[in-house]
Motif scaffolding. Structure first.
Motif, PDB file in Angstrom:
ATOM      1  N   GLY A 178       0.782  -1.232   0.000  1.00  0.00           N
ATOM      2  CA  GLY A 178       0.000   0.000   0.000  1.00  0.00           C
ATOM      3  C   GLY A 178       0.809   1.274   0.000  1.00  0.00           C
ATOM      4  N   ARG A 179       2.091   1.200  -0.397  1.00  0.00           N
ATOM      5  CA  ARG A 179       2.940   2.390  -0.363  1.00  0.00           C
ATOM      6  C   ARG A 179       2.524   3.395  -1.447  1.00  0.00           C
ATOM      7  N   LEU A 180       2.550   4.661  -1.080  1.00  0.00           N
ATOM      8  CA  LEU A 180       2.375   5.727  -2.062  1.00  0.00           C
ATOM      9  C   LEU A 180       3.661   5.836  -2.865  1.00  0.00           C
ATOM     10  N   ARG A 213      11.620   6.349 -13.210  1.00  0.00           N
ATOM     11  CA  ARG A 213      12.654   5.638 -12.457  1.00  0.00           C
ATOM     12  C   ARG A 213      13.808   5.225 -13.367  1.00  0.00           C
ATOM     13  N   ALA A 214      13.478   4.840 -14.596  1.00  0.00           N
ATOM     14  CA  ALA A 214      14.515   4.386 -15.526  1.00  0.00           C
ATOM     15  C   ALA A 214      15.351   5.544 -16.060  1.00  0.00           C
ATOM     16  N   THR A 215      14.755   6.723 -16.166  1.00  0.00           N
ATOM     17  CA  THR A 215      15.439   7.851 -16.803  1.00  0.00           C
ATOM     18  C   THR A 215      15.932   8.910 -15.830  1.00  0.00           C
ATOM     19  N   GLY A 216      15.518   8.830 -14.579  1.00  0.00           N
ATOM     20  CA  GLY A 216      15.941   9.811 -13.597  1.00  0.00           C
ATOM     21  C   GLY A 216      15.164  11.112 -13.628  1.00  0.00           C
ATOM     22  N   VAL A 217      14.050  11.132 -14.346  1.00  0.00           N
ATOM     23  CA  VAL A 217      13.211  12.334 -14.409  1.00  0.00           C
ATOM     24  C   VAL A 217      12.328  12.389 -13.169  1.00  0.00           C
ATOM     25  N   GLY A 218      12.016  13.589 -12.712  1.00  0.00           N
ATOM     26  CA  GLY A 218      11.175  13.765 -11.537  1.00  0.00           C
ATOM     27  C   GLY A 218      12.005  14.032 -10.298  1.00  0.00           C
ATOM     28  N   GLN A 219      11.314  14.279  -9.207  1.00  0.00           N
ATOM     29  CA  GLN A 219      11.975  14.605  -7.951  1.00  0.00           C
ATOM     30  C   GLN A 219      11.477  13.675  -6.851  1.00  0.00           C
ATOM     31  N   TRP A 220      12.409  13.107  -6.111  1.00  0.00           N
ATOM     32  CA  TRP A 220      12.060  12.245  -4.984  1.00  0.00           C
ATOM     33  C   TRP A 220      12.083  13.065  -3.707  1.00  0.00           C
ATOM     34  N   ILE A 221      11.030  12.941  -2.904  1.00  0.00           N
ATOM     35  CA  ILE A 221      10.977  13.667  -1.636  1.00  0.00           C
ATOM     36  C   ILE A 221      10.605  12.706  -0.513  1.00  0.00           C
ATOM     37  N   GLY A 222      11.144  12.975   0.675  1.00  0.00           N
ATOM     38  CA  GLY A 222      10.701  12.236   1.851  1.00  0.00           C
ATOM     39  C   GLY A 222       9.304  12.681   2.221  1.00  0.00           C
ATOM     40  N   PHE A 223       8.383  11.757   2.288  1.00  0.00           N
ATOM     41  CA  PHE A 223       6.977  12.133   2.418  1.00  0.00           C
ATOM     42  C   PHE A 223       6.319  11.537   3.654  1.00  0.00           C
ATOM     43  N   GLY A 224       6.734  10.357   4.049  1.00  0.00           N
ATOM     44  CA  GLY A 224       6.079   9.724   5.184  1.00  0.00           C
ATOM     45  C   GLY A 224       5.609   8.338   4.833  1.00  0.00           C
ATOM     46  N   GLY A 225       4.830   7.752   5.706  1.00  0.00           N
ATOM     47  CA  GLY A 225       4.306   6.417   5.472  1.00  0.00           C
ATOM     48  C   GLY A 225       5.088   5.343   6.177  1.00  0.00           C
ATOM     49  N   GLY A 226       6.299   5.678   6.657  1.00  0.00           N
ATOM     50  CA  GLY A 226       7.083   4.701   7.409  1.00  0.00           C
ATOM     51  C   GLY A 226       6.749   4.764   8.889  1.00  0.00           C
ATOM     52  N   ARG A 227       7.078   3.696   9.611  1.00  0.00           N
ATOM     53  CA  ARG A 227       6.824   3.649  11.046  1.00  0.00           C
ATOM     54  C   ARG A 227       8.100   4.043  11.794  1.00  0.00           C
ATOM     55  N   ASP A 228       8.002   4.963  12.727  1.00  0.00           N
ATOM     56  CA  ASP A 228       9.162   5.337  13.525  1.00  0.00           C
ATOM     57  C   ASP A 228       9.664   4.161  14.327  1.00  0.00           C
TER      58      ASP A 228
END
Length: 336
Positions: A98-100, A318-333
């Motif tokens: 269920g990951r975004l 993902r294959a071409t490196g286009v776009g921006q990756w950001i830390g968003f959440g969804g992980g458990r501390d």
């Protein structure tokens, strides 16, 4: 913290070319026909003064292991300004945990996937030698629809009609230079439609702009602009004389005014709707049966188109490196 891919408006077209998207749509509609997709009817929330609306469109595509949602607003008063009438985002999730995965601009994605669906329908329904195109409308969808028609047929003549001859001329000049083909600006819709064997209506009209008496034997029409039951671009005669197909029967019966208005007036029966695009793709139903058939494909837009497009964009990004990756959440501390 989990990372999410952000793909903005300028990046989407390069990752989702119209020509490639036609094949993406073919796979998505085949999956829908085979029962491999789950897609509730879209929900529309209108503001109290009817100045704008919010639409929510979810879908699950089992074949891609993807589930997603398009959230888009529609504010008609934006037309003619520097802000598009449609604004929004597509959210793509994976179905394992269920990951975004990604957030993508909906405006550019919708323009591409809508045109690609019309291209797919044209590839199936238009005559093999069809090449005289009438484009009714001159906005973003007209631009992407021209790309789609060029991808599936060799165009020998292109005419465009719009709200004004000035807009038609601006479109003709811009797109002629872009594609290296001559495009004629017409003073009226009738002038553009008569003699054409492919017609695309991509307008915001609420009343018919194309009359059935103008359509040539053998013409194919993509009716795209309206997606509410009280608005239409084609008159009843155009629908009645056609072999009529839709993107998805339940959606059309809820939203396609081009079909619902003549149905309610008794000018056609429900059996006049011959089937869905997915059925045409997998060969479950016949499309064109003769060179003189007038075929009409009515689309209202489906969530499977958005999710399939988003998955394709995500994979290519993902294959071409286009776009921006950001830390968003969804992980458990760690301490949770």
């Amino acid at each position: 913290m989990l990372e999410v891919l952000i793909v903005n408006q300028s990046e989407v077209p390069g990752l989702l070319p119209v020509r490639d998207c036609i094949d993406v749509m073919a796979r998505a509609f085949a999956g829908l026909a085979r029962g491999e997709a789950t897609m509730p009817q879209r929900q529309i929330l209108w503001l109290p003064d009817k100045s704008g609306a919010l639409g929510l469109m979810p879908a699950h595509l089992a074949g891609l292991g993807a589930v997603g949602l398009k959230a888009v607003t529609f504010f008609p008063r934006n037309e003619g300004t520097d802000i598009d009438s449609h604004q929004g985002a597509v959210l793509l999730f994976e179905t394992g945990r269920g990951r975004l995965l990604a957030i993508l601009d909906a405006t550019s994605l919708t323009a591409v996937r809508t045109a690609a669906v019309s291209g797919l329908a044209t590839r199936i329904l238009a005559k093999e030698d069809a090449g005289d195109l009438a484009m009714i409308g001159s906005g973003v969808e007209a631009r992407t629809h021209l790309e789609a028609m060029l991808a599936v047929r060799t165009l020998r003549r292109v005419r465009v009609a719009s709200h004004s001859i000035a807009r038609a001329r601006a479109f003709a000049e811009r797109e002629s230079g872009r594609h290296g083909i001559p495009i004629e600006a017409c003073a009226s819709v009738e002038e553009a439609v008569r003699g054409a064997d492919i017609v695309c209506t991509v307008t915001s009209a609420r009343e018919p702009v194309v009359l059935g008496e103008w359509l040539s034997p053998g013409a194919h029409v993509n009716a795209v602009g309206s997606s509410v039951p009280t608005a239409r671009e084609l008159d009843s005669k155009a629908i009645a004389r056609s072999r009529f197909f839709v993107d998805h029967r339940p959606a059309a019966l809820a939203e396609a005014g081009d079909f619902l208005i003549p149905l309610q007036s008794g000018e056609i029966e429900q059996s006049h709707l011959l089937g869905d695009l997915g059925q045409l793709v997998v060969g479950d139903i016949p499309g064109r049966t003769s060179s003189t058939d007038v075929t009409v494909f009515k689309s209202v837009g489906l969530a499977i188109e958005d999710v399939a497009s988003a998955h394709y964009i995500y994979t290519r990004a993902r294959a071409t490196g286009v776009g921006q990756w950001i830390g968003f959440g969804g992980g458990r501390d760690a301490e949770d």
